[in-house]
Scaffold this motif. Structure first.
Motif, PDB file in Angstrom:
ATOM      1  N   TRP A 144      -6.914   1.737  -6.317  1.00 58.01           N
ATOM      2  CA  TRP A 144      -6.601   3.044  -5.760  1.00 58.01           C
ATOM      3  C   TRP A 144      -7.855   3.715  -5.220  1.00 58.01           C
ATOM      4  N   HIS A 145      -7.617   4.617  -4.260  1.00 60.88           N
ATOM      5  CA  HIS A 145      -8.572   5.643  -3.861  1.00 60.88           C
ATOM      6  C   HIS A 145      -7.891   6.962  -4.175  1.00 60.88           C
ATOM      7  N   SER A 146      -8.557   7.826  -4.898  1.00 58.88           N
ATOM      8  CA  SER A 146      -7.896   9.050  -5.331  1.00 58.88           C
ATOM      9  C   SER A 146      -7.993  10.159  -4.282  1.00 58.88           C
ATOM     10  N   LEU A 147      -7.077  11.096  -4.402  1.00 61.78           N
ATOM     11  CA  LEU A 147      -7.106  12.304  -3.580  1.00 61.78           C
ATOM     12  C   LEU A 147      -8.443  13.011  -3.735  1.00 61.78           C
ATOM     13  N   GLN A 148      -8.925  13.071  -4.962  1.00 63.18           N
ATOM     14  CA  GLN A 148     -10.175  13.768  -5.237  1.00 63.18           C
ATOM     15  C   GLN A 148     -11.366  13.058  -4.601  1.00 63.18           C
ATOM     16  N   GLN A 149     -11.394  11.728  -4.648  1.00 61.44           N
ATOM     17  CA  GLN A 149     -12.500  10.972  -4.057  1.00 61.44           C
ATOM     18  C   GLN A 149     -12.647  11.222  -2.560  1.00 61.44           C
ATOM     19  N   ILE A 150     -11.501  11.221  -1.849  1.00 63.73           N
ATOM     20  CA  ILE A 150     -11.536  11.286  -0.388  1.00 63.73           C
ATOM     21  C   ILE A 150     -11.520  12.719   0.128  1.00 63.73           C
ATOM     22  N   TRP A 151     -10.548  13.515  -0.311  1.00 65.89           N
ATOM     23  CA  TRP A 151     -10.315  14.820   0.315  1.00 65.89           C
ATOM     24  C   TRP A 151     -11.006  15.973  -0.395  1.00 65.89           C
TER      25      TRP A 151
ATOM     26  N   ASP B 274     -11.226  -0.621   3.947  1.00 64.68           N
ATOM     27  CA  ASP B 274     -11.205  -1.469   2.751  1.00 64.68           C
ATOM     28  C   ASP B 274      -9.794  -1.940   2.415  1.00 64.68           C
ATOM     29  N   ILE B 275      -8.820  -1.042   2.554  1.00 66.27           N
ATOM     30  CA  ILE B 275      -7.432  -1.390   2.246  1.00 66.27           C
ATOM     31  C   ILE B 275      -6.915  -2.456   3.205  1.00 66.27           C
ATOM     32  N   LYS B 276      -7.156  -2.277   4.502  1.00 65.18           N
ATOM     33  CA  LYS B 276      -6.697  -3.261   5.491  1.00 65.18           C
ATOM     34  C   LYS B 276      -7.304  -4.629   5.226  1.00 65.18           C
ATOM     35  N   GLN B 277      -8.589  -4.646   4.919  1.00 65.89           N
ATOM     36  CA  GLN B 277      -9.267  -5.910   4.651  1.00 65.89           C
ATOM     37  C   GLN B 277      -8.652  -6.604   3.439  1.00 65.89           C
ATOM     38  N   ALA B 278      -8.420  -5.852   2.371  1.00 63.94           N
ATOM     39  CA  ALA B 278      -7.849  -6.433   1.154  1.00 63.94           C
ATOM     40  C   ALA B 278      -6.417  -6.909   1.382  1.00 63.94           C
ATOM     41  N   LEU B 279      -5.615  -6.113   2.079  1.00 58.80           N
ATOM     42  CA  LEU B 279      -4.234  -6.508   2.359  1.00 58.80           C
ATOM     43  C   LEU B 279      -4.176  -7.797   3.165  1.00 58.80           C
TER      44      LEU B 279
ATOM     45  N   VAL C 221      -2.923   2.139  -4.184  1.00 55.57           N
ATOM     46  CA  VAL C 221      -2.434   3.511  -4.060  1.00 55.57           C
ATOM     47  C   VAL C 221      -3.502   4.347  -3.363  1.00 55.57           C
ATOM     48  N   LEU C 222      -3.144   4.940  -2.252  1.00 54.64           N
ATOM     49  CA  LEU C 222      -4.042   5.822  -1.513  1.00 54.64           C
ATOM     50  C   LEU C 222      -3.651   7.262  -1.821  1.00 54.64           C
ATOM     51  N   GLY C 223      -4.647   8.083  -2.167  1.00 49.78           N
ATOM     52  CA  GLY C 223      -4.379   9.490  -2.446  1.00 49.78           C
ATOM     53  C   GLY C 223      -3.855   9.752  -3.843  1.00 49.78           C
ATOM     54  N   LEU C 224      -4.072   8.810  -4.754  1.00 50.06           N
ATOM     55  CA  LEU C 224      -3.649   9.006  -6.141  1.00 50.06           C
ATOM     56  C   LEU C 224      -4.303  10.267  -6.707  1.00 50.06           C
ATOM     57  N   HIS C 225      -3.494  11.114  -7.339  1.00 54.23           N
ATOM     58  CA  HIS C 225      -4.022  12.343  -7.932  1.00 54.23           C
ATOM     59  C   HIS C 225      -4.508  12.030  -9.348  1.00 54.23           C
ATOM     60  N   GLU C 226      -5.755  12.328  -9.607  1.00 54.91           N
ATOM     61  CA  GLU C 226      -6.367  11.928 -10.875  1.00 54.91           C
ATOM     62  C   GLU C 226      -5.728  12.603 -12.088  1.00 54.91           C
TER      63      GLU C 226
ATOM     64  N   VAL D  18       0.874  -1.170   0.000  1.00 50.93           N
ATOM     65  CA  VAL D  18       0.000   0.000   0.000  1.00 50.93           C
ATOM     66  C   VAL D  18       0.908   1.215   0.000  1.00 50.93           C
ATOM     67  N   ASN D  19       0.528   2.217  -0.787  1.00 48.39           N
ATOM     68  CA  ASN D  19       1.397   3.367  -1.008  1.00 48.39           C
ATOM     69  C   ASN D  19       0.567   4.640  -0.953  1.00 48.39           C
ATOM     70  N   LEU D  20       0.849   5.501   0.033  1.00 46.16           N
ATOM     71  CA  LEU D  20       0.230   6.830   0.089  1.00 46.16           C
ATOM     72  C   LEU D  20       1.049   7.742  -0.815  1.00 46.16           C
ATOM     73  N   ASP D  21       0.462   8.133  -1.951  1.00 46.19           N
ATOM     74  CA  ASP D  21       1.263   8.765  -2.994  1.00 46.19           C
ATOM     75  C   ASP D  21       0.329   9.355  -4.047  1.00 46.19           C
ATOM     76  N   PRO D  22       0.554  10.596  -4.480  1.00 50.21           N
ATOM     77  CA  PRO D  22      -0.259  11.115  -5.585  1.00 50.21           C
ATOM     78  C   PRO D  22       0.053  10.440  -6.916  1.00 50.21           C
ATOM     79  N   HIS D  23       1.214   9.769  -6.999  1.00 49.67           N
ATOM     80  CA  HIS D  23       1.613   9.081  -8.220  1.00 49.67           C
ATOM     81  C   HIS D  23       1.591   7.574  -7.986  1.00 49.67           C
ATOM     82  N   SER D  24       1.183   6.820  -8.997  1.00 51.40           N
ATOM     83  CA  SER D  24       1.122   5.366  -8.846  1.00 51.40           C
ATOM     84  C   SER D  24       2.491   4.729  -8.872  1.00 51.40           C
ATOM     85  N   ASP D  25       3.492   5.416  -9.443  1.00 48.14           N
ATOM     86  CA  ASP D  25       4.830   4.839  -9.648  1.00 48.14           C
ATOM     87  C   ASP D  25       4.749   3.495 -10.356  1.00 48.14           C
ATOM     88  N   PHE D  26       3.800   3.419 -11.287  1.00 48.64           N
ATOM     89  CA  PHE D  26       3.587   2.203 -12.082  1.00 48.64           C
ATOM     90  C   PHE D  26       3.784   2.543 -13.565  1.00 48.64           C
ATOM     91  N   ARG D  27       4.739   3.425 -13.812  1.00 52.71           N
ATOM     92  CA  ARG D  27       4.987   3.854 -15.178  1.00 52.71           C
ATOM     93  C   ARG D  27       5.654   2.753 -15.998  1.00 52.71           C
TER      94      ARG D  27
END
Length: 349
Positions: free
Chosen positions: A234-241, A254-259, A211-216, A177-186
Protein backbone atom coordinates in the motif's frame (compact mmCIF):
# COMPACT_ATOMS: atom_id res chain seq x y z
CA UNK A 1 -26.75 -16.57 -17.41
CA UNK A 2 -29.52 -14.14 -18.33
CA UNK A 3 -31.72 -15.50 -15.51
CA UNK A 4 -29.57 -13.37 -13.19
CA UNK A 5 -29.90 -10.27 -15.38
CA UNK A 6 -32.38 -7.52 -16.10
CA UNK A 7 -31.32 -6.67 -19.64
CA UNK A 8 -31.24 -3.10 -20.84
CA UNK A 9 -33.86 -2.39 -23.49
CA UNK A 10 -33.94 0.34 -26.10
CA UNK A 11 -37.02 1.77 -24.36
CA UNK A 12 -35.30 1.95 -20.95
CA UNK A 13 -32.14 3.35 -22.49
CA UNK A 14 -34.19 6.07 -24.20
CA UNK A 15 -35.75 7.03 -20.85
CA UNK A 16 -32.33 7.25 -19.16
CA UNK A 17 -31.00 9.25 -22.10
CA UNK A 18 -33.87 11.75 -21.98
CA UNK A 19 -33.73 11.96 -18.18
CA UNK A 20 -30.63 14.17 -18.18
CA UNK A 21 -31.30 16.01 -21.42
CA UNK A 22 -31.19 14.04 -24.66
CA UNK A 23 -29.75 15.31 -27.94
CA UNK A 24 -30.17 18.76 -29.46
CA UNK A 25 -30.56 19.24 -33.19
CA UNK A 26 -27.26 18.68 -34.98
CA UNK A 27 -25.55 16.65 -32.26
CA UNK A 28 -25.08 12.95 -31.57
CA UNK A 29 -24.76 11.58 -28.07
CA UNK A 30 -23.68 8.24 -26.69
CA UNK A 31 -27.30 7.33 -25.98
CA UNK A 32 -27.79 7.23 -29.75
CA UNK A 33 -24.73 5.12 -30.53
CA UNK A 34 -24.19 2.65 -27.66
CA UNK A 35 -25.58 -0.86 -28.11
CA UNK A 36 -28.23 -2.68 -26.08
CA UNK A 37 -28.50 -6.49 -25.89
CA UNK A 38 -30.49 -8.52 -28.38
CA UNK A 39 -33.72 -9.64 -26.66
CA UNK A 40 -34.56 -13.32 -26.17
CA UNK A 41 -30.96 -14.47 -26.60
CA UNK A 42 -28.58 -16.27 -24.28
CA UNK A 43 -25.82 -14.22 -22.69
CA UNK A 44 -23.24 -15.95 -24.87
CA UNK A 45 -25.22 -15.08 -28.02
CA UNK A 46 -25.65 -11.47 -26.86
CA UNK A 47 -21.90 -11.15 -26.30
CA UNK A 48 -20.98 -12.75 -29.64
CA UNK A 49 -23.35 -10.46 -31.54
CA UNK A 50 -21.96 -7.45 -29.70
CA UNK A 51 -18.36 -8.41 -30.50
CA UNK A 52 -19.26 -8.75 -34.16
CA UNK A 53 -20.52 -5.16 -34.05
CA UNK A 54 -17.20 -3.92 -32.67
CA UNK A 55 -18.13 -3.80 -28.98
CA UNK A 56 -15.22 -3.93 -26.52
CA UNK A 57 -16.74 -2.70 -23.24
CA UNK A 58 -19.73 -4.17 -21.41
CA UNK A 59 -21.38 -1.84 -18.89
CA UNK A 60 -23.16 -3.61 -16.05
CA UNK A 61 -24.89 -2.45 -12.88
CA UNK A 62 -25.21 -4.03 -9.43
CA UNK A 63 -27.60 -1.93 -7.37
CA UNK A 64 -27.46 -3.22 -3.79
CA UNK A 65 -26.36 -2.25 -0.31
CA UNK A 66 -26.42 -5.71 1.24
CA UNK A 67 -22.63 -5.85 1.48
CA UNK A 68 -22.14 -2.54 3.29
CA UNK A 69 -24.94 -3.34 5.74
CA UNK A 70 -23.48 -6.81 6.31
CA UNK A 71 -20.30 -4.92 7.24
CA UNK A 72 -22.25 -2.89 9.84
CA UNK A 73 -22.09 0.14 7.58
CA UNK A 74 -24.67 2.51 6.12
CA UNK A 75 -27.01 1.50 3.35
CA UNK A 76 -27.62 3.58 0.24
CA UNK A 77 -25.27 1.99 -2.33
CA UNK A 78 -28.16 1.77 -4.77
CA UNK A 79 -29.20 3.90 -7.75
CA UNK A 80 -25.57 4.69 -8.64
CA UNK A 81 -25.72 2.60 -11.81
CA UNK A 82 -28.65 4.38 -13.44
CA UNK A 83 -27.40 7.82 -12.41
CA UNK A 84 -24.00 7.05 -13.93
CA UNK A 85 -25.52 5.59 -17.10
CA UNK A 86 -27.87 8.57 -17.57
CA UNK A 87 -24.96 11.02 -17.53
CA UNK A 88 -22.77 8.73 -19.64
CA UNK A 89 -25.43 8.41 -22.35
CA UNK A 90 -25.71 12.21 -22.52
CA UNK A 91 -22.04 12.73 -23.35
CA UNK A 92 -21.16 13.60 -26.93
CA UNK A 93 -20.32 11.00 -29.56
CA UNK A 94 -17.40 12.53 -31.44
CA UNK A 95 -13.84 12.02 -32.68
CA UNK A 96 -12.60 11.22 -29.18
CA UNK A 97 -15.09 8.40 -28.53
CA UNK A 98 -18.04 7.30 -30.63
CA UNK A 99 -19.87 5.01 -28.22
CA UNK A 100 -20.11 2.16 -30.74
CA UNK A 101 -17.59 0.24 -28.62
CA UNK A 102 -20.02 -0.11 -25.68
CA UNK A 103 -22.78 -2.55 -24.83
CA UNK A 104 -25.11 -1.35 -22.05
CA UNK A 105 -25.96 -4.85 -20.81
CA UNK A 106 -28.22 -4.14 -17.84
CA UNK A 107 -28.21 -5.05 -14.16
CA UNK A 108 -27.63 -8.12 -12.05
CA UNK A 109 -30.89 -8.93 -10.27
CA UNK A 110 -30.70 -8.07 -6.57
CA UNK A 111 -34.28 -7.23 -5.58
CA UNK A 112 -34.92 -10.64 -4.03
CA UNK A 113 -31.74 -10.29 -1.92
CA UNK A 114 -32.34 -6.73 -0.74
CA UNK A 115 -33.78 -7.25 2.73
CA UNK A 116 -35.24 -4.82 5.24
CA UNK A 117 -32.81 -2.98 7.46
CA UNK A 118 -33.81 -4.93 10.55
CA UNK A 119 -32.66 -8.29 9.16
CA UNK A 120 -29.97 -10.03 11.19
CA UNK A 121 -26.30 -10.04 10.29
CA UNK A 122 -26.06 -13.72 9.42
CA UNK A 123 -28.91 -13.42 6.91
CA UNK A 124 -27.32 -10.38 5.27
CA UNK A 125 -24.04 -12.25 4.92
CA UNK A 126 -25.79 -15.28 3.44
CA UNK A 127 -27.37 -12.96 0.87
CA UNK A 128 -23.96 -11.53 0.01
CA UNK A 129 -22.79 -15.09 -0.72
CA UNK A 130 -25.76 -15.59 -3.04
CA UNK A 131 -24.92 -12.34 -4.80
CA UNK A 132 -21.31 -13.51 -5.16
CA UNK A 133 -22.53 -16.50 -7.18
CA UNK A 134 -24.57 -14.30 -9.48
CA UNK A 135 -21.65 -11.96 -10.10
CA UNK A 136 -19.38 -14.91 -10.91
CA UNK A 137 -21.93 -16.53 -13.22
CA UNK A 138 -22.60 -13.32 -15.17
CA UNK A 139 -19.08 -11.92 -15.34
CA UNK A 140 -17.19 -15.10 -16.25
CA UNK A 141 -18.61 -15.40 -19.79
CA UNK A 142 -18.18 -11.66 -20.40
CA UNK A 143 -14.48 -11.78 -19.57
CA UNK A 144 -14.02 -15.14 -21.33
CA UNK A 145 -15.43 -13.54 -24.50
CA UNK A 146 -12.53 -11.09 -24.45
CA UNK A 147 -14.71 -8.14 -23.46
CA UNK A 148 -13.96 -5.66 -20.66
CA UNK A 149 -16.68 -5.13 -18.06
CA UNK A 150 -17.25 -1.76 -16.43
CA UNK A 151 -19.18 -2.61 -13.28
CA UNK A 152 -21.04 0.14 -11.43
CA UNK A 153 -22.84 0.23 -8.14
CA UNK A 154 -23.31 -1.79 -5.00
CA UNK A 155 -20.85 -2.44 -2.22
CA UNK A 156 -17.20 -3.34 -2.57
CA UNK A 157 -18.17 -6.89 -1.66
CA UNK A 158 -18.62 -7.42 -5.42
CA UNK A 159 -14.85 -7.27 -5.93
CA UNK A 160 -14.77 -10.91 -4.77
CA UNK A 161 -17.08 -12.08 -7.55
CA UNK A 162 -15.21 -10.03 -10.14
CA UNK A 163 -11.85 -11.48 -9.09
CA UNK A 164 -13.21 -15.02 -9.05
CA UNK A 165 -14.81 -14.52 -12.49
CA UNK A 166 -11.57 -13.13 -13.92
CA UNK A 167 -9.60 -16.08 -12.60
CA UNK A 168 -12.14 -18.52 -14.05
CA UNK A 169 -12.22 -16.78 -17.43
CA UNK A 170 -8.48 -16.22 -17.77
CA UNK A 171 -7.44 -19.45 -16.02
CA UNK A 172 -4.91 -17.57 -13.92
CA UNK A 173 -4.85 -15.56 -10.69
CA UNK A 174 -5.35 -11.81 -10.86
CA UNK A 175 -3.29 -8.80 -9.75
CA UNK A 176 -5.41 -6.02 -8.27
CA UNK A 177 -4.95 -2.34 -7.48
CA UNK A 178 -7.56 -0.57 -5.40
CA UNK A 179 -7.92 3.17 -4.74
CA UNK A 180 -9.57 2.98 -1.34
CA UNK A 181 -9.06 4.30 2.21
CA UNK A 182 -9.89 0.77 3.41
CA UNK A 183 -7.93 -2.35 2.49
CA UNK A 184 -11.09 -4.52 2.39
CA UNK A 185 -8.83 -7.29 3.66
CA UNK A 186 -10.70 -7.85 6.89
CA UNK A 187 -11.09 -11.20 8.60
CA UNK A 188 -13.10 -13.91 6.85
CA UNK A 189 -16.00 -13.75 9.29
CA UNK A 190 -18.80 -14.07 6.75
CA UNK A 191 -19.07 -12.17 3.48
CA UNK A 192 -19.47 -8.41 3.46
CA UNK A 193 -18.08 -5.31 1.80
CA UNK A 194 -14.94 -5.25 3.95
CA UNK A 195 -13.43 -8.62 3.04
CA UNK A 196 -13.84 -9.21 -0.69
CA UNK A 197 -10.09 -9.20 -1.28
CA UNK A 198 -9.19 -11.40 1.69
CA UNK A 199 -11.72 -14.00 0.56
CA UNK A 200 -10.41 -13.83 -3.03
CA UNK A 201 -6.85 -14.26 -1.77
CA UNK A 202 -7.87 -17.31 0.28
CA UNK A 203 -9.52 -18.79 -2.85
CA UNK A 204 -6.35 -18.34 -4.92
CA UNK A 205 -7.90 -15.71 -7.20
CA UNK A 206 -5.55 -12.92 -6.07
CA UNK A 207 -1.79 -13.15 -6.45
CA UNK A 208 -0.89 -9.46 -5.97
CA UNK A 209 -2.72 -6.64 -4.23
CA UNK A 210 -1.91 -2.95 -3.83
CA UNK A 211 -4.04 -0.40 -1.99
CA UNK A 212 -3.56 3.22 -3.04
CA UNK A 213 -4.71 5.91 -0.62
CA UNK A 214 -5.09 3.59 2.36
CA UNK A 215 -6.05 5.64 5.42
CA UNK A 216 -3.67 4.85 8.26
CA UNK A 217 -6.38 5.21 10.90
CA UNK A 218 -9.33 3.52 9.20
CA UNK A 219 -7.98 -0.04 9.06
CA UNK A 220 -7.89 -2.47 11.96
CA UNK A 221 -4.56 -3.87 13.05
CA UNK A 222 -5.93 -7.36 12.38
CA UNK A 223 -6.69 -6.52 8.74
CA UNK A 224 -3.28 -4.86 8.29
CA UNK A 225 -1.58 -7.93 9.74
CA UNK A 226 -3.57 -10.19 7.45
CA UNK A 227 -2.73 -8.02 4.43
CA UNK A 228 0.97 -8.04 5.36
CA UNK A 229 0.95 -11.82 5.81
CA UNK A 230 -0.53 -12.17 2.31
CA UNK A 231 2.25 -9.98 0.89
CA UNK A 232 -0.01 -7.03 0.11
CA UNK A 233 1.29 -3.52 -0.50
CA UNK A 234 0.00 0.00 0.00
CA UNK A 235 0.71 3.70 -0.29
CA UNK A 236 -1.25 5.56 2.34
CA UNK A 237 -3.32 8.70 2.01
CA UNK A 238 -1.06 10.28 4.60
CA UNK A 239 2.16 9.40 2.75
CA UNK A 240 1.06 10.94 -0.55
CA UNK A 241 -1.50 13.68 0.10
CA UNK A 242 -0.76 14.78 3.68
CA UNK A 243 2.92 14.30 4.52
CA UNK A 244 4.02 14.45 0.83
CA UNK A 245 6.65 11.76 1.42
CA UNK A 246 6.06 10.41 -2.08
CA UNK A 247 4.35 11.94 -5.08
CA UNK A 248 1.27 10.41 -6.67
CA UNK A 249 3.23 10.04 -9.91
CA UNK A 250 5.99 8.05 -8.19
CA UNK A 251 3.44 5.86 -6.41
CA UNK A 252 1.64 5.15 -9.68
CA UNK A 253 4.92 4.40 -11.43
CA UNK A 254 5.82 1.85 -8.76
CA UNK A 255 2.35 0.29 -8.88
CA UNK A 256 2.35 -0.05 -12.68
CA UNK A 257 5.79 -1.63 -12.63
CA UNK A 258 4.79 -4.15 -9.95
CA UNK A 259 1.48 -5.01 -11.64
CA UNK A 260 3.08 -5.61 -15.02
CA UNK A 261 5.81 -7.77 -13.50
CA UNK A 262 3.15 -10.22 -12.32
CA UNK A 263 2.19 -10.92 -15.97
CA UNK A 264 -1.38 -11.34 -14.68
CA UNK A 265 -4.66 -9.80 -15.77
CA UNK A 266 -5.19 -6.57 -13.84
CA UNK A 267 -8.23 -5.74 -11.74
CA UNK A 268 -8.74 -1.97 -11.61
CA UNK A 269 -10.77 -1.15 -8.50
CA UNK A 270 -12.02 2.17 -7.17
CA UNK A 271 -14.08 2.72 -4.04
CA UNK A 272 -15.80 6.06 -4.52
CA UNK A 273 -15.57 6.80 -0.82
CA UNK A 274 -11.90 7.59 -1.48
CA UNK A 275 -13.07 10.82 -3.16
CA UNK A 276 -13.66 13.85 -0.97
CA UNK A 277 -17.31 14.45 -0.07
CA UNK A 278 -18.54 11.81 -2.51
CA UNK A 279 -21.95 10.47 -1.43
CA UNK A 280 -21.09 6.95 -0.33
CA UNK A 281 -21.64 4.49 2.48
CA UNK A 282 -18.42 5.76 4.12
CA UNK A 283 -18.10 9.29 2.76
CA UNK A 284 -15.14 11.36 3.91
CA UNK A 285 -14.16 15.01 4.25
CA UNK A 286 -10.49 13.96 4.11
CA UNK A 287 -10.29 12.32 0.72
CA UNK A 288 -8.68 12.82 -2.66
CA UNK A 289 -9.95 14.93 -5.53
CA UNK A 290 -12.00 13.50 -8.38
CA UNK A 291 -9.26 14.70 -10.75
CA UNK A 292 -6.67 12.55 -8.93
CA UNK A 293 -9.05 9.58 -9.07
CA UNK A 294 -9.50 10.11 -12.80
CA UNK A 295 -5.74 10.28 -13.26
CA UNK A 296 -5.34 7.01 -11.34
CA UNK A 297 -7.85 5.28 -13.63
CA UNK A 298 -6.24 6.75 -16.75
CA UNK A 299 -2.68 5.84 -15.79
CA UNK A 300 -3.36 2.23 -14.78
CA UNK A 301 -5.76 1.58 -17.68
CA UNK A 302 -3.35 2.96 -20.27
CA UNK A 303 -0.25 1.12 -19.06
CA UNK A 304 -1.55 -2.20 -17.65
CA UNK A 305 -3.54 -5.09 -19.20
CA UNK A 306 -6.79 -4.39 -17.33
CA UNK A 307 -9.50 -7.04 -17.26
CA UNK A 308 -12.17 -4.72 -15.88
CA UNK A 309 -13.03 -1.49 -14.08
CA UNK A 310 -15.07 -1.67 -10.86
CA UNK A 311 -16.65 1.50 -9.42
CA UNK A 312 -18.10 0.65 -6.01
CA UNK A 313 -19.88 2.18 -3.01
CA UNK A 314 -21.42 5.32 -4.52
CA UNK A 315 -24.59 6.07 -2.52
CA UNK A 316 -26.65 8.95 -3.95
CA UNK A 317 -29.09 8.91 -1.03
CA UNK A 318 -26.24 9.76 1.37
CA UNK A 319 -25.75 13.26 -0.06
CA UNK A 320 -26.48 15.83 2.67
CA UNK A 321 -28.63 17.84 0.26
CA UNK A 322 -30.79 14.85 -0.64
CA UNK A 323 -31.25 12.28 -3.37
CA UNK A 324 -31.43 14.64 -6.36
CA UNK A 325 -28.11 16.25 -5.45
CA UNK A 326 -26.61 12.82 -4.80
CA UNK A 327 -27.73 11.53 -8.20
CA UNK A 328 -26.13 14.53 -9.93
CA UNK A 329 -22.80 14.21 -8.11
CA UNK A 330 -22.49 10.43 -8.39
CA UNK A 331 -23.82 10.39 -11.95
CA UNK A 332 -21.38 12.97 -13.23
CA UNK A 333 -18.44 11.42 -11.35
CA UNK A 334 -19.16 7.86 -12.51
CA UNK A 335 -19.62 9.02 -16.10
CA UNK A 336 -16.24 10.80 -16.08
CA UNK A 337 -14.55 7.71 -14.60
CA UNK A 338 -16.10 5.46 -17.25
CA UNK A 339 -15.04 7.73 -20.10
CA UNK A 340 -11.53 8.04 -18.69
CA UNK A 341 -11.15 4.26 -18.51
CA UNK A 342 -12.53 3.69 -22.01
CA UNK A 343 -10.33 6.36 -23.59
CA UNK A 344 -7.22 5.00 -21.85
CA UNK A 345 -7.95 1.42 -22.89
CA UNK A 346 -8.58 2.43 -26.50
CA UNK A 347 -5.16 4.14 -26.48
CA UNK A 348 -3.35 1.65 -24.23
CA UNK A 349 0.38 1.26 -24.72
Amino acid sequence: MTQYLTLMTQQHLAKLFQKVGGARIGETKLGQTAHTPEPNHSLEAILNKAKNKGVRFVILGIEEDIGPRANLGRGGATYAYESGISHFLNMQSNRFFSGHECLILGQIITNDLQTEFNQNLSELREHVEQLDERVINVLTPIIAAGLEPIVIGGGHNNAYGLLMATKAAKQTPVAAVNLDPHSDFRLREGRHSGNGFSYAAAEGALNYYHVLGLHEHKNTEASLEQLTAFGGHWHSLQQIWLRREISLEKALFDIKQALNQTQSPIALELDLDAIINMPSSASTAAGISLIDALHYVHDIAKHCPCAYLHLAEAAPSCHPAGMDAGLRVTGQSISELMLTYIHARLHAL
